[in-house]
Design a protein around this motif. Structure first.
Motif, PDB file in Angstrom:
ATOM      1  N   SER A   1      49.698  48.695  50.263  1.00 59.24           N
ATOM      2  CA  SER A   1      49.583  47.365  49.653  1.00 59.24           C
ATOM      3  C   SER A   1      48.193  47.135  49.074  1.00 59.24           C
ATOM      4  CB  SER A   1      49.923  46.278  50.679  1.00 59.24           C
ATOM      5  OG  SER A   1      48.981  46.258  51.738  1.00 59.24           O
ATOM      6  N   MET A   2      47.153  47.517  49.817  1.00 63.34           N
ATOM      7  CA  MET A   2      45.793  47.314  49.300  1.00 63.34           C
ATOM      8  C   MET A   2      45.530  48.200  48.091  1.00 63.34           C
ATOM      9  SD  MET A   2      43.286  46.436  52.499  1.00 63.34           S
ATOM     10  CE  MET A   2      43.488  47.946  53.423  1.00 63.34           C
ATOM     11  N   LEU A   3      46.128  49.394  48.071  1.00 64.44           N
ATOM     12  CA  LEU A   3      46.039  50.247  46.891  1.00 64.44           C
ATOM     13  C   LEU A   3      46.584  49.521  45.665  1.00 64.44           C
ATOM     14  CD1 LEU A   3      45.674  53.039  45.468  1.00 64.44           C
ATOM     15  CD2 LEU A   3      47.966  53.618  46.282  1.00 64.44           C
ATOM     16  N   ALA A   4      47.603  48.691  45.884  1.00 68.68           N
ATOM     17  CA  ALA A   4      48.218  47.928  44.797  1.00 68.68           C
ATOM     18  C   ALA A   4      47.526  46.587  44.559  1.00 68.68           C
ATOM     19  CB  ALA A   4      49.702  47.698  45.097  1.00 68.68           C
ATOM     20  N   GLY A   5      46.374  46.372  45.208  1.00 70.62           N
ATOM     21  CA  GLY A   5      45.628  45.135  45.013  1.00 70.62           C
ATOM     22  C   GLY A   5      46.249  43.935  45.679  1.00 70.62           C
ATOM     23  N   CYS A   6      47.135  44.175  46.655  1.00 76.54           N
ATOM     24  CA  CYS A   6      47.828  43.087  47.356  1.00 76.54           C
ATOM     25  C   CYS A   6      47.081  42.768  48.653  1.00 76.54           C
ATOM     26  CB  CYS A   6      49.264  43.523  47.655  1.00 76.54           C
ATOM     27  SG  CYS A   6      50.304  42.197  48.305  1.00 76.54           S
TER      28      CYS A   6
ATOM     29  N   ASN B   1      43.478  48.247  36.302  1.00 77.61           N
ATOM     30  CA  ASN B   1      44.886  47.854  36.141  1.00 77.61           C
ATOM     31  C   ASN B   1      45.293  46.851  37.211  1.00 77.61           C
ATOM     32  OD1 ASN B   1      45.187  49.548  33.946  1.00 77.61           O
ATOM     33  ND2 ASN B   1      46.061  51.232  35.131  1.00 77.61           N
ATOM     34  N   MET B   2      44.855  47.084  38.442  1.00 72.21           N
ATOM     35  CA  MET B   2      45.226  46.201  39.540  1.00 72.21           C
ATOM     36  C   MET B   2      44.509  44.848  39.458  1.00 72.21           C
ATOM     37  SD  MET B   2      47.602  47.735  41.065  1.00 72.21           S
ATOM     38  CE  MET B   2      47.976  48.321  39.389  1.00 72.21           C
ATOM     39  N   SER B   3      43.407  44.807  38.736  1.00 75.19           N
ATOM     40  CA  SER B   3      42.656  43.561  38.599  1.00 75.19           C
ATOM     41  C   SER B   3      43.330  42.590  37.637  1.00 75.19           C
ATOM     42  CB  SER B   3      41.237  43.860  38.103  1.00 75.19           C
ATOM     43  OG  SER B   3      40.527  44.643  39.033  1.00 75.19           O
ATOM     44  N   TYR B   4      44.040  43.134  36.638  1.00 71.59           N
ATOM     45  CA  TYR B   4      44.566  42.283  35.574  1.00 71.59           C
ATOM     46  C   TYR B   4      46.086  42.154  35.563  1.00 71.59           C
ATOM     47  CZ  TYR B   4      39.823  42.741  33.831  1.00 71.59           C
ATOM     48  OH  TYR B   4      38.458  42.713  33.720  1.00 71.59           O
ATOM     49  N   ILE B   5      46.761  42.807  36.479  1.00 73.19           N
ATOM     50  CA  ILE B   5      48.216  42.753  36.472  1.00 73.19           C
ATOM     51  C   ILE B   5      48.720  41.364  36.856  1.00 73.19           C
ATOM     52  CG2 ILE B   5      48.575  43.458  38.885  1.00 73.19           C
ATOM     53  CD1 ILE B   5      50.853  45.273  37.811  1.00 73.19           C
TER      54      ILE B   5
END
Length: 473
Positions: free
Chosen positions: A363-368, A280-284
């Motif tokens: 933030s890293m959990l959210a791919g940021c 999910n975080m890769s394609y958001i």
């Protein structure tokens, strides 16, 4: 004759109506009795449920740690064997009984439930909880209690875990003016451990503790201002013998301290839950260049940089800011915090009260991709968990030395393919800084506790092979 037969017919119909009416009455009475039984059963069940909540509400949970599912343990793949000391309960579980007093700023009762995970967040999924940022010691205790490398045979153990809830105890004593009283429980613990057979085997070199607070909360000395800390980590048996896991280590004096990630809100039980989140975080769609989640600070030199960062974010049309503060705030809503970060390419991680931030791992959990302004926010802290080359997953901006730097301009200079590479690395790192659900033993990925135990085991093995320790033995 017709009249006589007609009268008989009428009487017969009345008799049948009477019998039917009587039957209906009996049936109705039976129905009423049945309904009454259902009502009584429902009322009784409700009262039992109410009494259960009254007795076992968060403020009265006597032992929230020991609630584990009876799932078959996974195989211990590494050459690790962990023994947990069965400490007197005053050092851990008894502290939770007075959960309203564990933190002078916050009621910790809701946060010590579910083995330290806090309340579930069903609107975000089954793996999400309102986890407090300073609660790692409870989660680690619960994880090791259910870890496949746990042993009850101390003779075979390579690591000895001392489950002291020192962080929760320290925060409950921040306003204690008497140093002797403030230090008392920590001093008693050290004396108790030194008397144990297994301490004497290797002088405590194979012993470790884990705390959910920064090292500064356990390193009081006469040279720095007193912020309510005790002296635990400055006591010789701890400082010179034990290993200590903390969410923020002392960058210069913490030679026996090892930084562990702050717990975030995500605690998956299976690898499929982890992989689904990573995908999910890769394609958001990330519509903001950068963002900041936090509150302004005043009165300290190191917060000048934070004020500059907030100002630049507010002035940029490409930055999304979520301001925090006292009282009601969206910052207290995990869903709002994660939403800001998962729609941003870069997340600003500027130091505040101390060097590190829980927001780094949120933030890293959210791919940021995290943007740091001090080496001690992550680079000197979490070497077990983050790549040795910080450029592979983060951005560093030295705003303290060069006040004219514009954050937006620096981030726009980074080519998009490099941004994608950094984000891919960040998303791949998510399992290693995630605390898996304590009830799970077959989660299928290495989490914080797995990484820490492996690194500790390697460290202790190296220590015990040293000539100095062999001579002492």
């Amino acid at each position: 004759m017709w009249r006589k037969n007609h009268l008989k017919s009428i009487r017969k119909e009345k008799d049948e109506e009477y019998a039917l009416g009587k039957k209906l009455v009996v049936t109705s009475l039976k129905d009423i009795q049945l309904h009454l039984k259902v009502i009584v059963l429902f009322t009784t069940s409700f009262m039992i449920w109410f009494l259960f909540l009254l007795v076992f509400s968060p403020k009265r949970v006597s032992n929230p740690i020991r609630v584990f599912l009876s799932t078959p343990p996974a195989e211990c793949k590494d050459n690790i064997s962990v023994y947990i000391y069965n400490l007197p309960s005053k050092y851990n579980f008894d502290l939770l009984r007075d959960c309203t007093s564990l933190n002078i700023y916050t009621d910790m009762c809701p946060h010590v439930t579910n083995n330290g995970l806090g309340s579930p967040l069903p609107q975000m999924g089954s793996s999400w909880f309102t986890t407090h940022q300073l609660i790692a010691e409870l989660i680690i205790h619960a994880r090791i209690q259910n870890h496949p490398c746990l042993t009850e045979d101390a003779h075979k153990s390579t690591l000895f875990y001392v489950p002291f809830y020192g962080g929760l105890h320290a925060s409950s004593k921040f306003r204690e003016p008497n140093y002797t009283t403030r230090d008392a429980l920590a001093v008693e613990l050290v004396e108790y451990i030194q008397e144990q057979k297994w301490w004497k085997r290797n002088s405590g070199k194979d012993h470790f503790m884990a705390f959910g607070r920064t090292a500064w909360d356990f390193m009081r000395n006469d040279e720095v201002a007193d912020f309510g800390a005790n002296k635990l980590l400055n006591m010789s048996p701890v400082k010179n013998n034990m290993s200590v896991l903390v969410v923020e280590r002392h960058p210069w004096e913490g030679h026996n301290q090892y930084g562990i990630p702050y717990p975030s809100y995500f605690h998956p039980s299976t690898s499929s839950e982890m992989v689904e989140w990573q995908n999910n975080m890769s394609y958001i769609d990330r519509i903001h260049l950068f963002s900041f989640v936090g509150a302004p600070r005043t009165g300290k030199k190191k917060v000048v940089t934070r004020d500059k960062v907030i100002k630049q974010c507010e002035e940029s049309s490409k930055c999304l800011i979520l301001k925090c503060g006292h009282g009601p705030s969206k910052c207290h809503n995990p869903r709002e915090v994660v939403k800001v970060m998962m729609t941003s390419n870069f997340c600003l991680q500027v130091l505040g009260d101390s060097y590190t931030r829980r927001s780094t791992f949120d933030s890293m959990l959210a791919g940021c991709i995290p943007v740091f302004f001090s080496n001690h926010t992550a680079y000197s802290q979490y070497k077990w968990f983050l790549p040795s080359d910080p450029t592979t997953y983060s951005v560093y901006i030295d705003l303290e030395r060069n006040h004219s730097i514009r954050i937006e301009e620096e981030l726009l200079k980074i080519p998009m393919d490099e941004v994608e590479r950094k984000r891919r690395t960040v998303i791949e790192l998510i399992p290693t800084f995630t605390y898996a659900h304590p009830n799970s033993t077959s989660y299928g990925f290495e989490d914080v506790v797995d990484v820490a135990l492996k690194a500790l085991s390697d460290h202790v093995t190296s220590l015990l092979r040293s000539p100095t320790l062999l001579d002492l033995a």
